[in-house]
Design a protein around this motif. Structure first.
Motif, PDB file in Angstrom:
ATOM      1  N   ILE A 150       0.617  -1.050  -0.314  1.00 38.98           N
ATOM      2  CA  ILE A 150      -0.418  -0.395   0.083  1.00 38.98           C
ATOM      3  C   ILE A 150       0.591   1.415  -0.074  1.00 38.98           C
ATOM      4  O   ILE A 150       1.658   1.066   0.701  1.00 38.98           O
ATOM      5  N   GLY A 151       0.328   2.585  -0.619  1.00 38.77           N
ATOM      6  CA  GLY A 151       0.782   2.921  -0.747  1.00 38.77           C
ATOM      7  C   GLY A 151       2.022   3.268  -1.676  1.00 38.77           C
ATOM      8  O   GLY A 151       2.833   4.212  -2.474  1.00 38.77           O
ATOM      9  N   ARG A 152       2.726   2.113  -2.368  1.00 31.35           N
ATOM     10  CA  ARG A 152       3.344   2.181  -3.540  1.00 31.35           C
ATOM     11  C   ARG A 152       2.719   2.441  -4.752  1.00 31.35           C
ATOM     12  O   ARG A 152       3.494   3.134  -6.469  1.00 31.35           O
ATOM     13  N   HIS A 153       1.475   2.638  -5.133  1.00 32.67           N
ATOM     14  CA  HIS A 153       0.711   3.360  -6.589  1.00 32.67           C
ATOM     15  C   HIS A 153      -0.423   3.101  -6.305  1.00 32.67           C
ATOM     16  O   HIS A 153      -1.185   2.358  -5.893  1.00 32.67           O
ATOM     17  N   LYS A 154      -1.326   3.905  -6.701  1.00 30.07           N
ATOM     18  CA  LYS A 154      -2.690   4.309  -6.781  1.00 30.07           C
ATOM     19  C   LYS A 154      -3.927   3.154  -7.281  1.00 30.07           C
ATOM     20  O   LYS A 154      -4.718   3.069  -6.329  1.00 30.07           O
ATOM     21  N   ILE A 155      -3.097   2.705  -8.114  1.00 28.03           N
ATOM     22  CA  ILE A 155      -4.180   1.660  -8.931  1.00 28.03           C
ATOM     23  C   ILE A 155      -3.850   0.367  -7.933  1.00 28.03           C
ATOM     24  O   ILE A 155      -4.703  -0.599  -7.414  1.00 28.03           O
ATOM     25  N   VAL A 156      -2.697  -0.685  -7.628  1.00 26.22           N
ATOM     26  CA  VAL A 156      -2.442  -1.085  -6.487  1.00 26.22           C
ATOM     27  C   VAL A 156      -3.129  -1.369  -5.643  1.00 26.22           C
ATOM     28  O   VAL A 156      -3.685  -1.634  -4.450  1.00 26.22           O
ATOM     29  N   ASP A 157      -3.125  -0.486  -5.044  1.00 25.21           N
ATOM     30  CA  ASP A 157      -4.274   0.028  -3.209  1.00 25.21           C
ATOM     31  C   ASP A 157      -5.681   0.388  -3.818  1.00 25.21           C
ATOM     32  O   ASP A 157      -6.213  -0.185  -2.435  1.00 25.21           O
ATOM     33  N   LYS A 158      -5.756   0.983  -5.135  1.00 23.88           N
ATOM     34  CA  LYS A 158      -7.622   0.297  -5.047  1.00 23.88           C
ATOM     35  C   LYS A 158      -7.450  -0.896  -5.233  1.00 23.88           C
ATOM     36  O   LYS A 158      -9.216  -1.313  -5.012  1.00 23.88           O
ATOM     37  N   THR A 159      -6.843  -2.010  -6.181  1.00 21.22           N
ATOM     38  CA  THR A 159      -6.922  -3.361  -5.944  1.00 21.22           C
ATOM     39  C   THR A 159      -7.338  -3.885  -4.547  1.00 21.22           C
ATOM     40  O   THR A 159      -8.036  -4.750  -3.734  1.00 21.22           O
ATOM     41  N   ILE A 160      -6.045  -3.447  -3.648  1.00 17.59           N
ATOM     42  CA  ILE A 160      -6.160  -4.045  -2.773  1.00 17.59           C
ATOM     43  C   ILE A 160      -7.308  -3.806  -1.432  1.00 17.59           C
ATOM     44  O   ILE A 160      -7.866  -4.787  -0.664  1.00 17.59           O
ATOM     45  N   SER A 161      -8.296  -2.780  -1.012  1.00 16.12           N
ATOM     46  CA  SER A 161      -8.958  -2.072  -0.994  1.00 16.12           C
ATOM     47  C   SER A 161     -10.063  -2.423  -1.362  1.00 16.12           C
ATOM     48  O   SER A 161     -11.040  -2.863  -0.671  1.00 16.12           O
ATOM     49  N   ASP A 162     -10.781  -2.772  -3.005  1.00 12.76           N
ATOM     50  CA  ASP A 162     -11.395  -3.392  -3.663  1.00 12.76           C
ATOM     51  C   ASP A 162     -11.332  -4.888  -2.683  1.00 12.76           C
ATOM     52  O   ASP A 162     -12.936  -5.914  -2.187  1.00 12.76           O
ATOM     53  N   ALA A 163     -10.503  -5.621  -2.688  1.00 12.32           N
ATOM     54  CA  ALA A 163     -10.149  -6.828  -2.820  1.00 12.32           C
ATOM     55  C   ALA A 163     -11.181  -7.438  -0.750  1.00 12.32           C
ATOM     56  O   ALA A 163     -11.466  -7.783  -0.426  1.00 12.32           O
ATOM     57  N   GLU A 164     -10.119  -6.156  -0.420  1.00 14.47           N
ATOM     58  CA  GLU A 164     -10.794  -6.519   1.666  1.00 14.47           C
ATOM     59  C   GLU A 164     -12.120  -6.073   0.972  1.00 14.47           C
ATOM     60  O   GLU A 164     -12.990  -7.120   2.217  1.00 14.47           O
ATOM     61  N   ARG A 165     -12.519  -5.424   0.638  1.00 10.77           N
ATOM     62  CA  ARG A 165     -14.454  -4.671   0.511  1.00 10.77           C
ATOM     63  C   ARG A 165     -15.373  -5.866   0.187  1.00 10.77           C
ATOM     64  O   ARG A 165     -16.509  -6.818   1.136  1.00 10.77           O
ATOM     65  N   ILE A 166     -14.485  -6.889  -0.934  1.00  5.90           N
ATOM     66  CA  ILE A 166     -15.361  -8.073  -1.206  1.00  5.90           C
ATOM     67  C   ILE A 166     -15.447  -9.037  -0.798  1.00  5.90           C
ATOM     68  O   ILE A 166     -16.361  -9.273  -0.289  1.00  5.90           O
ATOM     69  N   SER A 167     -13.850  -9.479   0.118  1.00 10.49           N
ATOM     70  CA  SER A 167     -14.025 -10.062   0.878  1.00 10.49           C
ATOM     71  C   SER A 167     -14.717 -10.448   2.057  1.00 10.49           C
ATOM     72  O   SER A 167     -15.084 -11.138   2.866  1.00 10.49           O
ATOM     73  N   GLU A 168     -15.113  -8.685   2.859  1.00 17.24           N
ATOM     74  CA  GLU A 168     -15.449  -8.644   3.924  1.00 17.24           C
ATOM     75  C   GLU A 168     -17.209  -8.747   3.760  1.00 17.24           C
ATOM     76  O   GLU A 168     -17.719  -8.888   4.641  1.00 17.24           O
ATOM     77  N   LEU A 169     -18.321  -8.127   2.610  1.00 12.88           N
ATOM     78  CA  LEU A 169     -19.019  -8.558   2.053  1.00 12.88           C
ATOM     79  C   LEU A 169     -19.492  -9.637   1.923  1.00 12.88           C
ATOM     80  O   LEU A 169     -20.929 -10.047   1.570  1.00 12.88           O
ATOM     81  N   THR A 170     -18.374 -10.965   1.458  1.00 13.85           N
ATOM     82  CA  THR A 170     -19.210 -12.304   0.537  1.00 13.85           C
ATOM     83  C   THR A 170     -18.218 -12.864   1.393  1.00 13.85           C
ATOM     84  O   THR A 170     -18.629 -14.408   1.062  1.00 13.85           O
ATOM     85  N   GLY A 171     -17.664 -13.003   3.107  1.00 14.31           N
ATOM     86  CA  GLY A 171     -17.021 -14.747   3.730  1.00 14.31           C
ATOM     87  C   GLY A 171     -16.272 -15.122   2.783  1.00 14.31           C
ATOM     88  O   GLY A 171     -15.906 -15.958   2.971  1.00 14.31           O
ATOM     89  N   SER A 172     -15.459 -14.221   2.138  1.00 12.70           N
ATOM     90  CA  SER A 172     -14.702 -14.661   1.476  1.00 12.70           C
ATOM     91  C   SER A 172     -12.892 -14.478   1.792  1.00 12.70           C
ATOM     92  O   SER A 172     -12.659 -13.520   2.826  1.00 12.70           O
ATOM     93  N   ASP A 173     -12.019 -15.281   1.391  1.00 16.79           N
ATOM     94  CA  ASP A 173     -10.639 -14.995   1.951  1.00 16.79           C
ATOM     95  C   ASP A 173     -10.332 -14.562   1.096  1.00 16.79           C
ATOM     96  O   ASP A 173      -9.369 -14.233   0.138  1.00 16.79           O
ATOM     97  N   ASN A 174      -9.428 -12.581   1.760  1.00 18.53           N
ATOM     98  CA  ASN A 174      -8.582 -12.432   0.695  1.00 18.53           C
ATOM     99  C   ASN A 174      -7.405 -12.708   0.363  1.00 18.53           C
ATOM    100  O   ASN A 174      -6.802 -12.534   1.760  1.00 18.53           O
TER     101      ASN A 174
END
Length: 247
Positions: A150-174
């Motif tokens: 996190i912090g190395r590139h804004k696109i990478v940051d977005k994929t990380i935050s999106d993955a975390e949100r999807i995992s939380e909403l669906t009970g999936s593993d990040n």
């Protein structure tokens, strides 16, 4: 049971694939020109636009399932969207590693899976498919890096935050970017976007000794198995279509 297969190029490759499974179903080959050496156990549907004809035959009930085969993707998918009345197609690829580990991968279309909501829809629809074909239905969500990136590139940051949100909403593993770990315990892998998913598919199957069993479209109410024209054999995709018809 009738299975339709598209043939835009290299009909010998399609016919050779069907030879392996000739007794599994009736086959209809959708193509533009009459073949020099047709096979008497295959039906041939000749038209100026086989992409549209294949889709129409599926929705009209003339065939029980369709496999894209070697028809061009753009025109075939456009026809499928129009007939299904949708702006988006959700394809889930069934892949197999060189050491025979099978898993579902989505998104694999370069225009698919670019939002959190879309990826959640892929998860919702992929789980029943995993159950149907006997795969583990646990889900691994991938991102473009590890948490420490996190912090190395804004696109990478977005994929990380999106993955975390999807995992939380669906009970999936990040599983961050660690696809090599994710496939060990998960039957469904969600890529960060359609481009990376397509690259994973192509790298595994065209460079890495893996195999593809086709990519069913999950949101059209019909059985349509997408394939890559770069493939050398289509029997796996046709067998998948047959299996889905039976189930």
């Amino acid at each position: 049971m009738k299975i339709g297969i598209g043939c835009g190029a290299d009909p010998a490759k399609i016919q050779k694939s069907l030879e392996k499974i000739k007794d599994k179903a009736e086959y209809v080959l959708f193509l533009k020109d009459v073949l020099d050496e047709p096979l008497d156990w295959i039906h041939y549907d000749i038209s100026e636009e086989p992409e549209i004809r294949l889709v129409d035959a599926l929705f009209n009930g003339e065939i029980d399932a369709a496999v894209r085969g070697t028809l061009p993707s753009n025109k075939t998918m456009k026809a499928l969207k129009k007939r299904a009345g949708t702006n988006k197609l959700r394809r889930v690829a069934i892949l197999q590693t060189a050491d025979n580990k099978k898993f579902l991968l989505a998104p694999v279309g370069v225009d698919e899976g670019w939002s959190v909501d879309e990826k959640i829809e892929f998860i919702r629809e992929a789980k029943p498919l995993a159950d149907k074909i006997g795969l583990n239905n646990s889900v691994a969500v991938l991102s473009g890096g590890r948490f420490g990136d996190i912090g190395r590139h804004k696109i990478v940051d977005k994929t990380i935050s999106d993955a975390e949100r999807i995992s939380e909403l669906t009970g999936s593993d990040n599983c961050e970017i660690l696809i090599e770990d994710a496939v060990l315990n998960h039957g469904i892998i969600i890529a960060p976007d359609g481009i990376s998913g397509n690259l994973i598919f192509r790298t595994l199957c065209l460079l890495g000794g893996g195999d593809a069993h086709g990519a069913p479209v999950l949101n059209i109410g019909k059985i349509f198995v997408d394939t890559s024209r770069a493939g050398i054999d289509y029997s796996n995709a046709v067998l998948l279509a047959i299996s889905l018809v039976k189930k």
